[in-house]
Scaffold this motif. Sequence first.
Motif, PDB file in Angstrom:
ATOM      1  N   ASP A  38      40.529 -41.175  80.065  1.00  0.00           N
ATOM      2  CA  ASP A  38      41.403 -40.510  78.804  1.00  0.00           C
ATOM      3  C   ASP A  38      42.510 -39.508  79.578  1.00  0.00           C
ATOM      4  O   ASP A  38      43.563 -39.481  78.914  1.00  0.00           O
ATOM      5  CB  ASP A  38      40.530 -39.527  78.216  1.00  0.00           C
ATOM      6  CG  ASP A  38      39.557 -40.244  77.116  1.00  0.00           C
ATOM      7  OD1 ASP A  38      39.873 -41.641  77.079  1.00  0.00           O
ATOM      8  OD2 ASP A  38      38.445 -39.969  76.830  1.00  0.00           O
ATOM      9  N   ASN A  52      42.193 -44.652  69.359  1.00  0.00           N
ATOM     10  CA  ASN A  52      41.011 -43.796  69.154  1.00  0.00           C
ATOM     11  C   ASN A  52      40.888 -42.796  70.457  1.00  0.00           C
ATOM     12  O   ASN A  52      40.433 -41.465  70.068  1.00  0.00           O
ATOM     13  CB  ASN A  52      39.653 -44.576  69.276  1.00  0.00           C
ATOM     14  CG  ASN A  52      39.538 -45.338  68.056  1.00  0.00           C
ATOM     15  OD1 ASN A  52      40.342 -45.097  66.853  1.00  0.00           O
ATOM     16  ND2 ASN A  52      38.786 -46.727  68.208  1.00  0.00           N
ATOM     17  N   ARG A  53      40.933 -43.078  71.712  1.00  0.00           N
ATOM     18  CA  ARG A  53      41.190 -42.335  72.647  1.00  0.00           C
ATOM     19  C   ARG A  53      42.206 -41.275  72.558  1.00  0.00           C
ATOM     20  O   ARG A  53      41.809 -40.003  73.050  1.00  0.00           O
ATOM     21  CB  ARG A  53      41.265 -42.822  74.198  1.00  0.00           C
ATOM     22  CG  ARG A  53      39.870 -43.315  74.344  1.00  0.00           C
ATOM     23  CD  ARG A  53      40.141 -44.375  75.825  1.00  0.00           C
ATOM     24  NE  ARG A  53      38.920 -45.222  76.150  1.00  0.00           N
ATOM     25  CZ  ARG A  53      38.063 -44.891  77.183  1.00  0.00           C
ATOM     26  NH1 ARG A  53      38.402 -43.735  77.797  1.00  0.00           N
ATOM     27  NH2 ARG A  53      37.110 -45.414  77.308  1.00  0.00           N
ATOM     28  N   ARG A  59      41.024 -38.580  69.707  1.00  0.00           N
ATOM     29  CA  ARG A  59      39.977 -37.760  70.044  1.00  0.00           C
ATOM     30  C   ARG A  59      40.422 -36.758  71.202  1.00  0.00           C
ATOM     31  O   ARG A  59      40.178 -35.368  71.115  1.00  0.00           O
ATOM     32  CB  ARG A  59      38.578 -38.697  70.857  1.00  0.00           C
ATOM     33  CG  ARG A  59      37.745 -39.188  69.855  1.00  0.00           C
ATOM     34  CD  ARG A  59      36.522 -39.838  70.462  1.00  0.00           C
ATOM     35  NE  ARG A  59      36.840 -40.639  71.677  1.00  0.00           N
ATOM     36  CZ  ARG A  59      36.833 -41.901  71.757  1.00  0.00           C
ATOM     37  NH1 ARG A  59      36.641 -42.489  70.374  1.00  0.00           N
ATOM     38  NH2 ARG A  59      37.087 -42.519  72.643  1.00  0.00           N
ATOM     39  N   GLY A  60      41.330 -37.258  72.094  1.00  0.00           N
ATOM     40  CA  GLY A  60      41.904 -36.161  72.914  1.00  0.00           C
ATOM     41  C   GLY A  60      42.768 -35.063  72.348  1.00  0.00           C
ATOM     42  O   GLY A  60      42.671 -33.909  72.858  1.00  0.00           O
TER      43      GLY A  60
END
Length: 188
Positions: free
Chosen positions: A136, A166-167, A170-171
Amino acid sequence: MKIGEQNLAEEIKNRNSDALEYAIDNYGKLIYKIVYSILNSFGDKESIQECVSDVFTSVWYNIKTYDNEKASFKSWIIAISKYKAIDYRKKLMKNSNIENINDYNIAALNETEEYILAAENKDEIIKIIKELGIVDCEIFIRRYFLEESIENIARSLGLTRQAIDNRLWRGRKRLKEKMISKVKKERI
C-alpha cells in the motif's frame, strides 16, 4: 492538423509553433496566476510577464522531458511555472537592496509560515503512509508523489485496477482518520 489536448505535447515535440500558441491560449491565464501568486510581493508586472514567457520557452525547449505516463501536460506545465517563479523570486530577492525589514510584504511572511506547515504535514503524511504496509505504501507513493497512472501501477504489481482503487481508498481513509486524530490531540 487540428491541435488539442491529446496531441499537444507531440505537436510541440514536432516543433509545431501552432501547438505552442495553443498552449499559450489555453494555459496562459493559469500560468500567469501561478507566477503572480509567487512573485506578487517581490516583482513588478514586467518581471511576472518575463517569467511567464520563460515558462513557455522552457516548455518549447524541454518538451522531450515530458512523459505523459507520469503526469498530464497541465500538471507538467504547472510544475514548470512554480519552479520558474521560485527561481525568479530568488533572483529578485538577491538583486533587491532592502534597507528595512518593514519593506518586506506581510504576504511573504504568511507564505513562509504556510511552507513550514506544509513541510510538517508532509513529514506526518509520509510517516502515516509508511504505516500502511509495503504494498500500500508503494501504491500511494507511486500514485500521489510520482503521479503514475493507476493502470500502470496495477500492471506492474500484478493487481487489478479495482484492487488498486480499493487500496487507495482505504489508504486515504486511514490517512484522513490519523490526521483528524492528530489535529484533535493538538487542540487539547
